[in-house]
Design a protein around this motif. Structure first.
Motif, short mmCIF file in Angstrom:
data_model
loop_
_atom_site.label_atom_id
_atom_site.label_comp_id
_atom_site.label_asym_id
_atom_site.label_seq_id
_atom_site.Cartn_x
_atom_site.Cartn_y
_atom_site.Cartn_z
N ASP A 55 37.43 20.14 37.93
CA ASP A 55 37.33 20.93 36.39
C ASP A 55 38.83 20.22 35.60
O ASP A 55 38.48 20.03 34.34
N LYS A 56 39.84 21.24 36.46
CA LYS A 56 40.82 21.46 35.96
C LYS A 56 41.79 19.52 36.27
O LYS A 56 42.08 19.06 34.96
N ALA A 57 40.86 19.48 37.44
CA ALA A 57 42.21 17.99 37.92
C ALA A 57 41.37 16.95 36.67
O ALA A 57 42.42 16.16 36.41
N TYR A 58 39.93 16.99 36.56
CA TYR A 58 39.15 15.70 35.37
C TYR A 58 39.98 15.85 33.96
O TYR A 58 40.00 15.14 32.98
N THR A 59 40.55 16.82 33.34
CA THR A 59 40.16 17.58 32.12
C THR A 59 41.46 16.90 32.08
O THR A 59 42.15 16.22 31.27
N ASP A 60 43.11 17.95 32.62
CA ASP A 60 43.91 17.90 32.77
C ASP A 60 44.74 16.34 33.15
O ASP A 60 45.90 15.67 33.46
N TYR A 61 44.08 15.68 34.77
CA TYR A 61 45.37 14.67 35.02
C TYR A 61 44.46 13.71 35.31
O TYR A 61 45.15 12.92 35.84
N PHE A 62 43.06 13.19 35.51
CA PHE A 62 42.38 11.89 35.50
C PHE A 62 42.38 11.90 34.10
O PHE A 62 41.46 12.53 32.97
N GLY B 195 31.31 0.17 36.46
CA GLY B 195 32.13 1.19 37.39
C GLY B 195 32.87 1.30 36.59
O GLY B 195 32.92 1.64 35.53
N VAL B 196 33.93 2.25 37.91
CA VAL B 196 35.13 3.64 37.35
C VAL B 196 35.57 3.26 37.73
O VAL B 196 35.74 2.70 38.73
N THR B 197 36.87 3.18 36.86
CA THR B 197 38.34 3.19 37.72
C THR B 197 39.21 4.75 36.85
O THR B 197 39.22 4.73 35.78
N ILE B 198 38.99 5.78 38.02
CA ILE B 198 39.60 6.93 38.18
C ILE B 198 40.90 6.78 37.84
O ILE B 198 42.04 6.63 39.08
N ASN B 199 42.15 7.13 36.43
CA ASN B 199 43.53 7.14 36.98
C ASN B 199 44.11 8.23 36.65
O ASN B 199 43.56 8.66 35.77
N LEU B 200 45.26 8.11 37.84
CA LEU B 200 45.62 9.68 36.85
C LEU B 200 46.93 9.43 35.53
O LEU B 200 47.33 8.28 35.60
N LYS B 201 47.46 10.57 34.97
CA LYS B 201 47.82 10.56 33.71
C LYS B 201 49.10 10.12 34.74
O LYS B 201 49.40 10.70 35.47
N THR B 202 49.67 10.11 33.65
CA THR B 202 51.42 9.71 33.70
C THR B 202 52.07 10.67 33.28
O THR B 202 53.57 11.02 33.96
N THR B 203 51.38 11.39 32.82
CA THR B 203 52.43 12.84 32.28
C THR B 203 51.82 14.11 32.41
O THR B 203 50.00 13.86 32.56
N GLY B 204 52.23 14.74 32.73
CA GLY B 204 51.54 16.69 32.60
C GLY B 204 50.77 16.90 33.80
O GLY B 204 50.57 17.62 34.58
N VAL B 205 51.27 15.71 35.28
CA VAL B 205 51.00 15.95 36.39
C VAL B 205 51.85 16.84 37.29
O VAL B 205 52.74 16.24 36.97
N PRO B 206 51.16 17.72 37.70
CA PRO B 206 52.78 18.02 38.68
C PRO B 206 52.75 17.06 40.01
O PRO B 206 51.93 16.32 40.43
N ALA B 207 53.89 17.09 40.15
CA ALA B 207 55.36 15.90 41.26
C ALA B 207 54.45 16.35 42.50
O ALA B 207 54.20 15.40 43.41
N ASP B 208 53.62 17.44 42.46
CA ASP B 208 53.65 17.56 44.40
C ASP B 208 51.43 17.65 44.54
O ASP B 208 51.17 17.86 45.43
N PHE B 209 51.55 16.98 43.42
CA PHE B 209 50.02 16.41 42.99
C PHE B 209 49.25 16.51 43.66
O PHE B 209 48.33 16.61 44.78
N ALA B 210 50.18 14.87 45.06
CA ALA B 210 49.27 14.30 46.36
C ALA B 210 49.45 15.31 47.72
O ALA B 210 47.93 14.86 48.24
#
Length: 591
Positions: free
Chosen positions: A535-542, A511-526
């Motif tokens: 593409d951007k979400a998986y490349t930059d944030y996950f 299985g996979v666990t997809i984690n939100l990065k601890t840095t570089g993620v916009p504060a209002d991402f949720a």
């Protein structure tokens, strides 16, 4: 078929008192003859509808002691299984008839045999008798097919056995028929069914009743099993020829009666009457009342629990996710047109991927919201779901997007046990068996064209040109894995091809666990994530982490599981039963 099967017993009682009142007034009610019922067409039809209710398959299906559906017994999904542990005990695949039980195979066969006997003795017109008996014979074939694919040859009981008394007990001690004799009886019942049911029922109220094409399609499936390595380890060409003839007959009958591929791979589940792809179905309704409820539990149990009342079952493994080809029909990592990476696993895949797999960030219309996106990622080690998907994915096939969360438990979506697509791939496989390779290409290309795969400059929809017989067999099994994902077919395909060890043994599903990065993620991402490109979400944030789903053991399927043991309790009850030779007995299930 939108019949309220649950009320058949009550209706039967009421109609029996109404229709047969004058006769019953003059009859010993403690020993009422079946002939009183089976001279009345309404009561006879109610009895047949009860047989439908008892024998129609359930979504995905299950096996023996396993608490989950068949998907968890293969590489589609995950379930903790004694079969895959290699710890199955002799009594645990016990649907042989080890006790008096109307719900096991032999209990259901007894009801069918009683119906066949009583209808035959009744006074209805012969044409009507034949049509009624034909449908019951279909289900007797269905029950024996289930037994034979589990155990090999079993005792053939073709008339009702007496239920009580010492003599009756002795007469019930029947030996096992050979596997070949069982296959022959199944085919005989299906040939009889084909002879007397219509190619298509004219009334919409008869939607879902057995047709000539359904009987022919089941015959084709049965004989394909008989030709497969499980039952045909010597690759006997006569068995492949028999399977080909049957599947060609099914294809031709269905085509002549207006059946064919539905225009839409995903929407085919939501058209009922006159659905061209629905060959053999289980009908459900959306009623909520106790007496008329026959709801399809698959939808509610499969959709994510956090969307309402869903159960989140049938979760795809990473192996299933990665199995889908690319948009050009080539496997992931083999395409020269579309680059594959695990980080962007969702890009440029076979269109069936997005119609089968729900993944983090996927647009998945649910509860009437066409723009809904499903999110399964973790933040700081905690899931954003109320209950996280164990694999990181969900199955979206046959989940009705227009049904609201509170109504999903009342889903009336029909379950299609045999689709026209299966008839096509059964025909393709049996054609390969007799070296008619071009015919296999024809069927494979049609399936892939409907899926939306690119034709390519060679018009082969990603298929390798000039494949050998062995390569085409593999290509068809691969196509079945994708086309029929989460339809209860993968386990049986691997078993009849004796490929479970090669596919699973010594491995652990992932299985996979997809984690939100601890840095570089916009504060209002949720709150803004629905507007971010994937593409951007998986490349930059996950980030993606892989985990083993089989945490306790490496998979260790045993060769003797290709024919399960006759339960010892059944042998104790019947001294004429002989155990399979792979379980210490002398019965050869290959004969």
């Amino acid at each position: 078929m939108k019949l309220s099967y649950k009320v058949l017993v009550a209706l039967f009682s009421t109609l029996a008192l109404t229709s047969c009142m004058e006769v019953l007034d003059k009859t010993d009610l403690s020993s009422t003859s079946g002939t009183l019922i089976f001279k009345d067409s309404t009561l006879t039809q109610l009895n047949l509808d009860y047989i439908y209710d008892q024998n129609l398959p359930v979504p995905i299906g299950s096996l023996g002691p396993e608490p989950t559906g068949l998907s968890g017994l293969s590489d589609e999904s995950y379930a903790d299984s004694k079969l895959l542990q290699g710890s199955l005990l002799i009594n645990e695949i016990g649907d042989f008839g080890t006790k008096l039980d109307a719900t096991n195979n032999y209990g259901k066969i007894r009801v069918i045999n009683m119906f066949l006997s009583d209808v035959n003795a009744g006074t209805l017109p012969q044409f009507t008798k034949n049509k009624l008996r034909a449908q019951a014979q279909f289900f007797r074939a269905w029950r024996y097919f289930d037994l034979v694919r589990l155990y090999g040859g079993v005792p053939l009981v073709l008339s009702p056995l007496a239920a009580v008394g010492v003599e009756a007990k002795q007469l019930a001690f029947l030996p096992r028929n050979t596997t070949a004799e069982c296959f022959a009886q199944i085919v005989s019942d299906l040939d009889s069914a084909m002879a007397s049911v219509p190619g298509r029922w004219s009334a919409s109220t008869d939607w879902g009743r057995i047709t000539k094409g359904a009987a022919a399609a089941l015959k084709g499936r049965v004989l394909l099993y008989a030709a497969s390595p499980q039952f045909n380890p010597t690759d006997d060409q006569t068995k492949w020829q028999t399977a080909y003839t049957a599947n060609k007959q099914a294809y031709d009958l269905l085509t002549a009666n207006g059946f064919g591929l539905h225009a839409s791979f995903d929407q085919l589940w939501f058209q009922e009457v006159n659905n061209p792809e629905a060959v053999f179905i289980t009908g459900y309704n959306t009623a909520t009342g106790d007496q008329t409820k026959k709801n399809n539990g698959y939808d509610n149990s499969t959709r994510p629990s956090y969307t309402g009342t869903g159960g989140g079952s049938n979760q795809p493994s990473w192996e299933m996710v990665k199995a889908f080809p690319m948009l050009d029909g080539k496997k992931a990592g083999e395409s020269t047109k579309y680059t594959y990476s695990d980080q962007l696993f969702f890009k440029n895949r076979d269109p069936r991927f997005d119609k089968t797999i729900a993944y983090n960030g996927a647009t998945w219309p649910l509860n009437g919201n066409t723009a809904y996106k499903v999110w399964t990622y973790f933040v700081g080690g905690k899931t954003i779901e109320s209950k996280a998907s164990n694999t990181g994915f969900y199955t979206r096939k046959a989940i009705n997007p227009t049904v609201g969360a509170g109504d999903a438990q009342y889903s009336g979506t029909d379950w299609i046990e045999i689709r026209f697509a299966e008839v096509m791939l059964n025909l393709a496989e049996s054609a390969v068996g007799i070296n008619q390779l071009d015919e296999a290409y024809t069927q494979l290309k049609a399936i892939r064209k409907r899926a939306g795969i690119e034709a390519g400059t060679d018009g082969l929809y990603g298929l390798k040109a000039n494949m050998t017989r062995a390569e085409l067999f593999d290509a068809i099994l691969y196509e079945r894995q994708i086309e029929f994902a989460f339809e209860g077919k993968r386990f049986w395909d691997l078993r009849r091809w004796k490929l479970i060890e090669k596919t699973l043994n010594g491995k652990r599903r992932t299985g996979v666990t997809i984690n939100l990065k601890t840095t570089g993620v916009p504060a209002d991402f949720a709150t803004t994530r629905d507007n971010v490109s994937l593409d951007k979400a998986y490349t930059d944030y996950f980030t993606i982490a892989f985990k083993q789903l089989d945490t306790k053991y490496d998979i260790a399927w045993k060769p003797e599981y290709y024919f399960f043991a006759i339960p010892q309790t059944a042998i104790d009850n019947n001294p004429k039963l002989i155990q399979n030779n792979t379980w210490g007995g002398a019965f050869d299930p290959l004969k």
